[in-house]
Design a protein around this motif. Structure first.
Motif, PDB file in Angstrom:
ATOM      1  N   ASP A 303      51.762  45.486 -33.667  1.00  6.97           N
ATOM      2  CA  ASP A 303      52.374  45.848 -32.408  1.00  6.97           C
ATOM      3  C   ASP A 303      52.155  44.938 -31.326  1.00  6.97           C
ATOM      4  O   ASP A 303      51.234  44.945 -30.567  1.00  6.97           O
ATOM      5  N   TRP A 304      53.378  44.004 -31.258  1.00  3.38           N
ATOM      6  CA  TRP A 304      53.279  42.871 -30.331  1.00  3.38           C
ATOM      7  C   TRP A 304      53.460  43.569 -28.674  1.00  3.38           C
ATOM      8  O   TRP A 304      52.859  42.667 -27.925  1.00  3.38           O
ATOM      9  N   SER A 305      54.002  44.801 -28.488  1.00  2.00           N
ATOM     10  CA  SER A 305      54.167  45.587 -27.211  1.00  2.00           C
ATOM     11  C   SER A 305      52.860  45.482 -26.395  1.00  2.00           C
ATOM     12  O   SER A 305      52.775  45.495 -25.235  1.00  2.00           O
ATOM     13  N   GLU A 306      51.762  45.570 -27.386  1.00  2.00           N
ATOM     14  CA  GLU A 306      50.343  45.813 -26.499  1.00  2.00           C
ATOM     15  C   GLU A 306      49.709  44.576 -26.265  1.00  2.00           C
ATOM     16  O   GLU A 306      48.713  44.711 -25.682  1.00  2.00           O
ATOM     17  N   GLY A 332      47.928  41.700 -29.649  1.00  2.00           N
ATOM     18  CA  GLY A 332      48.529  43.209 -29.762  1.00  2.00           C
ATOM     19  C   GLY A 332      47.761  43.866 -30.673  1.00  2.00           C
ATOM     20  O   GLY A 332      46.497  43.745 -30.949  1.00  2.00           O
ATOM     21  N   VAL A 391      56.140  45.940 -34.165  1.00  2.00           N
ATOM     22  CA  VAL A 391      56.807  46.297 -32.998  1.00  2.00           C
ATOM     23  C   VAL A 391      57.150  44.717 -32.228  1.00  2.00           C
ATOM     24  O   VAL A 391      55.919  43.902 -31.942  1.00  2.00           O
ATOM     25  N   GLN A 392      58.258  44.154 -32.113  1.00  2.00           N
ATOM     26  CA  GLN A 392      58.536  42.918 -31.817  1.00  2.00           C
ATOM     27  C   GLN A 392      59.439  42.524 -30.717  1.00  2.00           C
ATOM     28  O   GLN A 392      59.999  43.345 -30.388  1.00  2.00           O
ATOM     29  N   PRO A 393      59.193  41.439 -29.975  1.00  2.00           N
ATOM     30  CA  PRO A 393      60.013  41.244 -28.867  1.00  2.00           C
ATOM     31  C   PRO A 393      61.323  41.058 -29.316  1.00  2.00           C
ATOM     32  O   PRO A 393      61.617  40.570 -30.314  1.00  2.00           O
ATOM     33  N   TRP A 421      55.705  36.584 -21.475  1.00  2.00           N
ATOM     34  CA  TRP A 421      56.842  36.596 -22.585  1.00  2.00           C
ATOM     35  C   TRP A 421      58.322  35.821 -22.267  1.00  2.00           C
ATOM     36  O   TRP A 421      58.534  35.265 -23.117  1.00  2.00           O
ATOM     37  N   GLY A 441      62.431  43.130 -24.328  1.00  2.00           N
ATOM     38  CA  GLY A 441      62.467  44.443 -24.839  1.00  2.00           C
ATOM     39  C   GLY A 441      61.381  44.311 -26.034  1.00  2.00           C
ATOM     40  O   GLY A 441      61.242  43.221 -26.573  1.00  2.00           O
ATOM     41  N   PHE A 442      61.195  45.503 -26.612  1.00  2.00           N
ATOM     42  CA  PHE A 442      60.305  45.457 -27.886  1.00  2.00           C
ATOM     43  C   PHE A 442      61.187  46.564 -28.782  1.00  2.00           C
ATOM     44  O   PHE A 442      61.445  47.280 -28.500  1.00  2.00           O
TER      45      PHE A 442
END
Lengths: 522, 196
Positions: A303-306, A332, A391-393, A421, A441-442
């Protein structure tokens, strides 16, 4: 005299019976005797030039392969491949990250777009062919070994400059160590990517891989991944590894990569009923009941969003149960697993990719790659997969996935150093001339790997009731095929048992009437 | 009360052997189907196939025996007294009336039995044999230029199994309708029927 005779006989018996003796790579040349390889080398390209002075077609052969171009040769338009417009949901993509990623390129010095793909001496012959086991490329040196002893900060491992003459003179057919050096460490670490390929396969026990273990087949990778003119048989993006299931008996030139090439299409001699599966079920489905079995965990979620959380202004890591981080400020949140039960799907060998130029629907889970197979397709089989969830950008305005620049020094715009980012994605997209709106966004995504290694011995294959069962079948989600034991029940069973119950009720009633009615008998 | 010899040694053998095999086929078949928890799928399939083959061999002997001994005549359908027999089982039996058709060595079965057994032999058995053999040879259908949905085949085979099961329930019950509850059972074991 008799004694001498017996020794000769014993020696002969030993030679023909001890496994491994015949399996050792046999070459028609002892490279340590070549004058060309005795001169002093100062770099890899010099060794390559020596190789090419005899193997004068090897360079042009190799340069057409995916090991050199990182583009699927069959894709035609040059879009498919690590160096094209495709990506994954691990470290996502190559652009602007070359110096880190290309340590696994079979070449020297691919550090950015300026790399000259037509220079034959940049081919790294040694990484695939040397047999000393001492040859190592430095992780962040664009495919080059070190010139003086250097410690890699992330792992603390010491990298020594190669003894060029020793490695050059050791060359032979590639062994497991050669292939595994890159393919067991995909995604930047042991077992991270595939789940069925990791360092446990260097010396696997029989239960881990019956073909590769020394007390099994003792096979090297190239035993199945047969090679013609440096073209190694295997799957390449959308191209199936094999279009037709053929045995070697049917066609001597058949690629050996299928199971049936060696085992035939009716391999179950003791229980022939099992052969009834081969039109619908891949061999791998029953014979690889789980992956990541060798004691090396594989990554299941990223999970890249973290990413980007700092402690006291500094990045940090959180260690998890399996000896792998579950949080890393640069990357993440991760999830890891061992002994994983695969997910199953119909698969005809074709995998499609969502390219960085494709428009996505961010409200759905994006298949960064996906299977283009209809359930029940006659050319397809039910096949096991590792599904890596991510979960990626993405570009929240243009609705496209993005290439971020991750690797680089502070101030270069690399996310792993600067934690921004927008800048990181701007850099990555710009290097391929791609648009980026600046809105990040993710999205949730999946990436699928066919599971095909880590084949267990036959007595450890799946039992029938793992699939042929009404509740909890491994193939519960598979449509397009009738599976006895799973697809029973339903209206027929209900009606059948109701009618049976009615029959019992009927005869019971009849019996009662006879007993009470008989009272009137004289 | 007189005793008549109705069932020869081989006839009794095939009857009971068939009874066992069909019970086994039903049990293992419903286990394959997932309606019974034991045996597990693998053993259920193995034993269902073995029992099916054994039964097929037995059935060949039965047909041969029926054909060569002329015993097939007992299964020739007739409507004579058919309705009288039906009426007997629906009404007369409760009032203690006598069975309208007496058993004789020339006619062992009443018209309703003849129709039922003939129906089983001509409809349910062939359906089960054909669908069973097709199910068994699933991967070789292309060799005889045949193709169909396995689910449909399984549906027909299972439907046939339920018909067999219902036949079995009624058949076992009908044993008890002799002049004593065990008269017919005894006859099927010893061969001698007590005729009232």
């Amino acid at each position: 005299m008799k004694k001498k005779c017996a020794i000769w006989i014993l020696t002969f018996v030993w030679m023909i019976t001890v496994p491994g003796w015949a399996a050792a790579p046999v070459s028609t040349a002892d490279h340590s005797r070549f004058e060309q390889l005795k001169k002093e080398f100062a770099s890899g390209p010099e060794v390559t030039q020596a190789c090419l002075s005899c193997h004068n077609e090897a360079g042009s052969q190799f340069m057409k392969t995916i090991h050199w171009t990182w583009i699927c040769p069959e894709s035609g338009d040059g879009k498919l491949g690590k160096a094209g417009l495709s990506m994954n949901n691990y470290c996502i993509s190559i652009p602007e990250n070359e110096t880190r990623c290309t340590s696994c390129h079979a070449g020297y010095g691919w550090k950015d777009d300026s790399f000259d793909f037509s220079k034959e001496e940049n081919i790294d012959c040694l990484v695939c062919h040397e047999q000393t086991g001492s040859y190592k490329k430095y992780p962040t040196a664009a495919g080059n070994p070190v010139e003086k002893p250097t410690r890699f900060p992330a792992s603390g491992e010491l990298y020594e400059p190669p003894d060029w003459n020793a490695v050059a003179q050791s060359v032979s057919r590639p062994g497991r160590e050669n292939c595994g050096t890159c393919h067991f460490y995909g995604g930047g670490g042991d077992g991270v990517k595939h789940g069925d390929l990791d360092s446990s396969l260097f010396y696997p026990p029989r239960e881990l891989d019956v073909h590769m273990s020394e007390d099994g087949g003792g096979f090297a990778c190239v035993r199945c991944h047969t090679t013609v003119a440096h073209r190694i048989s295997g799957r390449c993006y959308q191209t199936p590894a094999v279009e037709e299931h053929k045995s070697l008996i049917e066609d001597d030139l058949a690629s050996r990569i299928t199971c049936i090439a060696c085992h035939g299409s009716s391999p179950h001699l003791e229980i022939p009923k099992l052969n009834d599966h081969t039109d619908k079920v891949a061999c791998q489905t029953c014979h690889i009941p789980s992956y990541a079995r060798g004691g090396v965990p594989t990554k299941m979620l990223w999970d890249w969003s973290e990413a980007g959380k700092l402690k006291d202004g500094k990045p940090y890591k959180v260690a998890g149960d399996l000896g792998r981080p579950v949080y890393d400020s640069q990357k993440g949140v991760f999830e890891w697993a061992e002994n994983v039960i695969p997910e199953y799907a119909w698969f005809k060998g074709v995998i499609r990719n969502t390219l960085v130029t494709d428009t996505i629907d961010p409200d759905t889970v994006i298949g960064v790659n996906y299977l283009d197979t209809k359930p029940g397709d006659p050319n397809a089989r039910i096949y096991p997969f590792k599904v890596h969830r991510g979960v990626q950008p993405y570009d929240a305005e243009l609705n496209t996935l993005v290439f971020p620049k991750l690797f680089g020094p502070k101030g270069s715009g690399a996310y792993w150093s600067d934690f921004d980012w927008v800048v990181s994605i701007e850099k990555g997209m710009a290097s391929r001339g791609l648009p980026f709106s600046g809105e990040v966004g993710f999205v949730e995504s999946t990436f699928r790997y066919p599971i095909t290694h880590m084949v267990m011995p036959k007595d450890q294959a799946l039992s029938c009731s793992e699939c042929h069962v009404r509740e909890g079948s491994r193939l519960a989600g598979i449509s397009g095929v009738y599976i006895p034991g799973r697809d029973s029940g339903g209206p027929l069973s209900v009606a059948g048992w109701i009618l049976t119950a009615l029959a019992l009720l009927g005869v019971g009633l009849h019996a009662c009437l006879r007993i009470t009615g008989l009272g009137g008998k004289k | 009360m007189k005793k008549i010899y109705l069932y020869t040694r081989f006839e009794r053998f095939w009857h009971w052997a068939q009874a066992l095999l069909i019970c086994g086929l039903l049990w293992t078949g419903f286990a394959v189907h997932g309606d019974l928890p034991w045996p597990d799928f693998y053993n259920a399939v193995i034993w269902h196939n073995r029992l099916g083959i054994a039964w097929l061999i037995l059935f060949a002997f039965i047909i041969f025996w029926e054909a060569t001994t002329g015993e097939w005549r007992h299964y020739v359908p007739t409507t004579r007294k058919l309705f009288a027999v039906a009426r007997y089982y629906l009404l007369g039996i409760f009032k203690g009336e006598a069975h309208p058709v007496a058993k004789t060595p020339e006619a062992k079965h009443n018209p309703l039995q003849r129709l039922t057994y003939l129906g089983v032999a001509l409809v349910i058995v062939p359906v089960q044999v054909v669908t069973g053999l097709l199910y068994w040879t699933y991967n070789d259908w292309h060799l005889f230029g045949f193709s169909m949905d396995l689910g449909l085949l399984a549906f027909v085979h299972v439907a046939g199994a339920f018909l067999f099961l219902i036949f079995l329930v009624i058949h076992v019950y009908m044993i008890t309708t002799g002049h004593t509850p065990f008269a017919h059972l005894k006859a099927m074991i010893t061969g001698w029927e007590e005729a009232p």
